[in-house]
Design an enzyme around this catalytic site. Structure first.
Site, PDB file in Angstrom:
ATOM      1  CG  HIS A 124      45.251  42.888  54.378  1.00 31.32           C
ATOM      2  ND1 HIS A 124      44.299  43.519  53.616  1.00 31.32           N
ATOM      3  CD2 HIS A 124      46.179  43.852  54.644  1.00 31.32           C
ATOM      4  CE1 HIS A 124      44.630  44.784  53.432  1.00 31.32           C
ATOM      5  NE2 HIS A 124      45.764  45.008  54.051  1.00 31.32           N
TER       6      HIS A 124
ATOM      7  CG  HIS B  41      45.785  47.896  61.674  1.00 31.93           C
ATOM      8  ND1 HIS B  41      44.529  48.481  61.678  1.00 31.93           N
ATOM      9  CD2 HIS B  41      46.191  47.882  60.368  1.00 31.93           C
ATOM     10  CE1 HIS B  41      44.189  48.798  60.439  1.00 31.93           C
ATOM     11  NE2 HIS B  41      45.178  48.447  59.632  1.00 31.93           N
TER      12      HIS B  41
ATOM     13  CD  GLU C 173      48.425  45.493  57.924  1.00 32.29           C
ATOM     14  OE1 GLU C 173      47.564  45.230  58.786  1.00 32.29           O
ATOM     15  OE2 GLU C 173      48.184  46.146  56.897  1.00 32.29           O
TER      16      GLU C 173
END
EC number: 4.6.1.19
Length: 227
Positions: A62, A120, A116
């Site tokens: 993930h 992040h 992502e």
């Protein structure tokens, strides 16, 4: 006026020091999060397989998420360094395999990877550039085979119910560190194994003991659905 000038100079120097510290250490550790596809797809929301086809019945990545020890986390740290697939051409085929998207409508995965990185990955730039970030997550996936670990402990994705404490101890005994388990609910409301969090050092390479765990909890016994 001289006192005011000195005061302003001191404040400016302090701000520079704080800024330098924030650049030098802008997060404390990573959460490396793997997701069970069967638990994503059997919810009321359901799922869509990527354009490359149905993923393997295995845990998929993930994300690799920078975090602080107090439980908070940085996000969207550098809008000027947006996701650029031309920087990771050698990783795409492996990402399609190990970091597949299940979001609808069916897509290639680029939107997932872009999210992502932008949210992040840009917060890990002091240690990992874009290629290094995705490569680190893929390396961690190959290093920790969660499905094999669980199956070796008699915990199989067969729709059966398993003890949460047994799931945790099975993983902990294999890797040497306690995981954090996230649950969700299937379309009938049954609580099930959804995501497994492991903690990694700021280089993105080595597992560590988790400085803190996310909030939330699972039931004492949870299902492990097939996929």
């Amino acid at each position: 006026m001289e006192k005011a000038s000195v005061s302003l100079t001191i404040k400016f120097l302090l701000l520079q020091c704080l800024f330098a510290l924030s650049i030098a250490q802008d997060f404390d550790f990573f959460y490396f999060v793997q997701q069970w596809p069967g638990s994503y797809c059997d919810t009321k929301k359901s799922c869509c397989y990527p354009t490359t086809g149905k993923p393997a019945a295995d845990f998929g990545i993930h994300g690799l998420w920078p975090n602080y020890k107090d439980g908070s986390y940085p996000s969207n740290c550098d809008p000027s360094n947006a996701y650029d697939e031309s920087k990771i051409p050698d990783l795409i085929s492996l990402m399609q395999q190990d970091w597949a998207t299940l979001a609808c409508p069916s897509n290639s995965g680029s939107a997932f990877w872009s999210h992502e990185w932008n949210k992040h990955g840009t917060c890990s730039e002091s240690n990992l550039d874009q290629h290094g970030y995705f490569k680190a997550a893929l390396n961690l996936k190959s290093k920790v085979d969660l499905l094999q670990i669980l199956q070796s402990g008699g915990i199989n994705p067969d729709g059966g119910s398993y003890s949460l404490s047994n799931i945790k101890s099975t993983i902990s005994n294999a890797i040497g560190y306690d995981p954090w388990i996230e649950c969700n609910s299937d379309a009938d409301g049954n609580r099930q194994l959804y995501q497994i969090y492991l903690c990694v050092d700021t280089s993105g390479s080595d597992l560590i003991a988790c400085p803190s765990f996310p909030r939330g909890k699972c039931a004492p016994n949870i299902q492990f659905p097939s996929f």
